[in-house]
Write a protein that holds these residues in place. Structure first.
Motif, PDB file in Angstrom:
ATOM      1  N   TRP A   1       0.828  -1.206   0.000  1.00  0.00           N
ATOM      2  CA  TRP A   1       0.000   0.000   0.000  1.00  0.00           C
ATOM      3  C   TRP A   1       0.863   1.257   0.000  1.00  0.00           C
TER       4      TRP A   1
ATOM      5  N   ASP B   1       0.889   4.386  -2.592  1.00  0.00           N
ATOM      6  CA  ASP B   1       0.874   5.780  -2.147  1.00  0.00           C
ATOM      7  C   ASP B   1       2.003   6.576  -2.787  1.00  0.00           C
TER       8      ASP B   1
ATOM      9  N   SER C   1      -2.740   2.446   8.629  1.00  0.00           N
ATOM     10  CA  SER C   1      -3.075   3.834   8.333  1.00  0.00           C
ATOM     11  C   SER C   1      -1.903   4.742   8.670  1.00  0.00           C
TER      12      SER C   1
ATOM     13  N   GLU D   1      -8.331   2.253   5.477  1.00  0.00           N
ATOM     14  CA  GLU D   1      -7.726   2.534   4.172  1.00  0.00           C
ATOM     15  C   GLU D   1      -8.518   1.866   3.056  1.00  0.00           C
TER      16      GLU D   1
END
Length: 227
Positions: A77, A81, A99, A190
């Motif tokens: 993830w 990002d 998160s 998320e």
């Protein structure tokens, strides 16, 4: 398609050997990512070091599918990002991303600067139900203690374009139905904001790369072909 494979805690890149072999037979280009501090002998590696290794692999690939397993779902993830335009999709196997501001994987005790594998008592039940005693002994023998700088690293997410990246949640020791309940209960913040989220079931425990490698390879290949 390039498919980056990121192993979870205590795993080095060789954990993906059987999956990668099956993927090559299906015409894809698997890239098991070597994470600093998980197989190279370093005990001083940090979460930033691991993120950098993943981003180097992303930059060397052609719009890859980035696969994260367990805690490394957060690494996958973080790649989305940092490179939302370069990552074609993310597949999360047996985990969910942290998160912004969370500690990466502060789950077990740290001893002498590393977080060793805690033993199988911590994973009784569905996690390890499909591992026999020989497989458990093999896992324990090859488990790489995770540096404290990794396990207690702070997750930093900055680009909301990550929510545009397609996500597939692969459900091994839990079901898609359970995952949806967690999402609705606010336990996966998320993923609740992703614009394209799919759930896929696989009948295994927490480590399908060892117990169901051919099935996992076929499942991930199918995900890649749908991007």
């Amino acid at each position: 398609m390039d498919i980056l494979l990121i192993g979870g805690l205590w795993l080095d890149a060789s954990a993906w050997d059987a999956v990668a072999s099956a993927m090559r037979e299906q015409g894809h280009r698997p890239v098991p990512v070597a994470l600093p501090g998980q197989g190279d002998g370093s005990t001083s590696a940090t979460l930033d070091d691991q993120v950098a290794a993943v981003l180097t692999a992303v930059d060397a690939a052609d719009r890859p599918l980035v696969v994260g397993h367990s805690a490394a779902c957060t690494l996958a993830w973080l790649a989305a990002d940092a490179r939302p335009d370069a990552v074609a999709g993310v597949a999360l196997v047996g985990g969910m991303p942290g998160s912004d501001g969370d500690l990466y994987a502060d789950f077990f005790d740290v001893e002498d600067g590393v977080m060793p594998f805690p033993g199988w008592h911590a994973f009784e039940g569905p996690d390890s139900a499909d591992l026999d005693e020989e497989a458990k002994a093999s896992f324990s023998a090859r488990a790489v203690p995770v540096p404290e700088g990794v396990s207690r690293g702070v997750v930093r997410l900055t680009d909301e374009r990550r929510f545009d990246v397609p996500v597939t949640l692969v459900c091994p020791e839990f079901t898609p139905g359970q995952a949806k309940e967690w999402l609705e209960a606010g336990q996966m913040p998320e993923l609740a904001r992703t614009r394209r989220l799919e759930y896929v079931d696989i009948d295994s425990g927490h480590w399908p790369m060892f117990t169901r490698p051919a099935e996992l390879a076929a499942l991930l290949a199918h995900v890649a072909e749908g991007l």
